[in-house]
Design an enzyme around this catalytic site. Sequence first.
Site, PDB file in Angstrom:
ATOM      1  N   SER A 131     -26.511   8.568 -13.110  1.00 25.37           N
ATOM      2  CA  SER A 131     -26.069   7.638 -12.076  1.00 25.37           C
ATOM      3  C   SER A 131     -27.248   7.216 -11.222  1.00 25.37           C
ATOM      4  O   SER A 131     -27.883   8.045 -10.568  1.00 25.37           O
ATOM      5  CB  SER A 131     -25.014   8.306 -11.192  1.00 25.37           C
ATOM      6  OG  SER A 131     -24.881   7.548  -9.997  1.00 25.37           O
ATOM      7  N   SER A 144     -13.989   2.758  -6.682  1.00 22.12           N
ATOM      8  CA  SER A 144     -15.100   3.001  -7.599  1.00 22.12           C
ATOM      9  C   SER A 144     -14.613   3.866  -8.765  1.00 22.12           C
ATOM     10  O   SER A 144     -15.106   3.746  -9.883  1.00 22.12           O
ATOM     11  CB  SER A 144     -16.270   3.688  -6.885  1.00 22.12           C
ATOM     12  OG  SER A 144     -15.849   4.840  -6.208  1.00 22.12           O
ATOM     13  N   GLU A 196       0.831  -1.205   0.000  1.00 24.59           N
ATOM     14  CA  GLU A 196       0.000   0.000   0.000  1.00 24.59           C
ATOM     15  C   GLU A 196       0.865   1.254   0.000  1.00 24.59           C
ATOM     16  O   GLU A 196       1.847   1.343   0.749  1.00 24.59           O
ATOM     17  CB  GLU A 196      -0.905  -0.028   1.244  1.00 24.59           C
ATOM     18  CG  GLU A 196      -2.263   0.541   1.005  1.00 24.59           C
ATOM     19  CD  GLU A 196      -3.091  -0.296   0.026  1.00 24.59           C
ATOM     20  OE1 GLU A 196      -3.078   0.029  -1.179  1.00 24.59           O
ATOM     21  OE2 GLU A 196      -3.731  -1.266   0.466  1.00 24.59           O
ATOM     22  N   ASP A 206      -4.709   0.837  -9.011  1.00 29.65           N
ATOM     23  CA  ASP A 206      -6.158   0.602  -9.073  1.00 29.65           C
ATOM     24  C   ASP A 206      -6.614   0.289 -10.499  1.00 29.65           C
ATOM     25  O   ASP A 206      -7.382  -0.642 -10.728  1.00 29.65           O
ATOM     26  CB  ASP A 206      -6.931   1.826  -8.561  1.00 29.65           C
ATOM     27  CG  ASP A 206      -6.623   2.115  -7.107  1.00 29.65           C
ATOM     28  OD1 ASP A 206      -5.944   1.294  -6.466  1.00 29.65           O
ATOM     29  OD2 ASP A 206      -7.056   3.168  -6.616  1.00 29.65           O
TER      30      ASP A 206
HETATM   31  C1  GLA Z   1      -5.225   4.809  -3.959  1.00 31.65           C
HETATM   32  C2  GLA Z   1      -4.517   5.121  -5.270  1.00 31.65           C
HETATM   33  C3  GLA Z   1      -3.554   4.016  -5.665  1.00 31.65           C
HETATM   34  C4  GLA Z   1      -2.623   3.647  -4.497  1.00 31.65           C
HETATM   35  C5  GLA Z   1      -3.421   3.439  -3.217  1.00 31.65           C
HETATM   36  C6  GLA Z   1      -2.514   3.237  -2.030  1.00 31.65           C
HETATM   37  O1  GLA Z   1      -6.082   3.722  -4.097  1.00 31.65           O
HETATM   38  O2  GLA Z   1      -5.447   5.312  -6.307  1.00 31.65           O
HETATM   39  O3  GLA Z   1      -2.805   4.419  -6.790  1.00 31.65           O
HETATM   40  O4  GLA Z   1      -1.631   4.607  -4.327  1.00 31.65           O
HETATM   41  O5  GLA Z   1      -4.279   4.530  -2.940  1.00 31.65           O
HETATM   42  O6  GLA Z   1      -1.765   2.077  -2.164  1.00 31.65           O
END
Ligand code: GLA
Length: 389
Positions: free
Chosen positions: A67, A131, A33, A176
Amino acid sequence: MDKQELLKEYQDVFNGEAKDVFFSPGRINVIGEHTDYNGGHVFPCAISLGTFGVYGPRDDDKVQLYSANMEGSTVVEFSINDEKPETDADKTWTNYFKGMLVYLKQAGYQIDHGFNLLVHGNLPYGAGLSSSASIELLMGNLLKDEFNLDIDEISLVKLGQKTENDFVGLNSGIMDQFAVGMGKKDNAIFLDCSTLEYQYLPLKLGDYEIVIMSTNKKHSLAGSKYNERVEQCEEAVKRLNQKLNIKKLGELDENTFDEYSYLINDDVLICRARHAVAENQRTLRAIEAMKAGDLEKLGRLINASHVSLHFDYEVTGKELDTLAETAWEQPGCLGARMVGGGFAGSAIAIVKKDQADAFKENVGKVYRETIGYDASFYDAEIVDGPHKI
Ligand code: GLA
């Protein structure tokens, strides 16, 4: 959510028949993370909670978005030729869609008529399950399919990150969008964010399952604090580079960091950088533990990740700490940690399947007593990336 219901919702809003329905997942992250924008490793997977999109073509150049998740929602309209981000607070949710459209067009892809799109997610907005990436990759894959665009998934993933960074203004990494776009059933993705080399690893948890726990707290300030973390890591790199020559903290192992950390000379920046370095190394160790089938070790590393995000990176907060720390005390729980950007959102726990009900009840009770409102618990499957249904 059922396809017929979605088609009916479209019919009610747009007074006409839809053409196609698409689904795009959300994501969780097993470990790694705040390592992605630091050029480190992550280990996320796509989940069966996500966003549905119901599409119908138009013969003018308008895009009409609706939405079904927002109370009192109205149709938001813009032209396919409009390249400016929406600034009206009620409509900024459309920027995740609009950004993808703008950047696909700027990359030379032909989108030559408008369309209606109804979106309906079962991923709680602000739950830290991405999301936003779910929407970006929904839009990218839907446009690819409907307009026959010759573009591969990783290029769509990159445009999703560009949308987030340049259109929405969050300086996020690529985790993500990659997790959502490249999702594979029953697999997590071991991704090196500095090279985008990746490997699918089956998430074999045996008698255990992943429980998703949402704090139900929206993270409104998260954007500015997130960007502040990105800047703090960049500043740490700058200071380390008085003697080193690195681009990102992910290039360092713990021993090298230790030897040179005196150059940072600031208590907060040292903590931030120490998390980025240690979390990356921890992710590599977690992969080894997974491959060796040592789930208990994986669980301890997941706990260590939370501790580091709490004390060194300071992105947890009372709600996420209550969930993780209560989870650690429960029988049958191997490990628990916050996921995503932090401050609010969700946590995950690895829990013995036959103890999962008691786990949810106990953690839910302590959370309610401590925080004053309920947490939500979700069982999600690990699924493939965006597709037509
Ligand atoms: C968010 C960001 C990701 C990543 C996480 C932490 O989700 O969009 O790119 O940095 O935080 O790991």
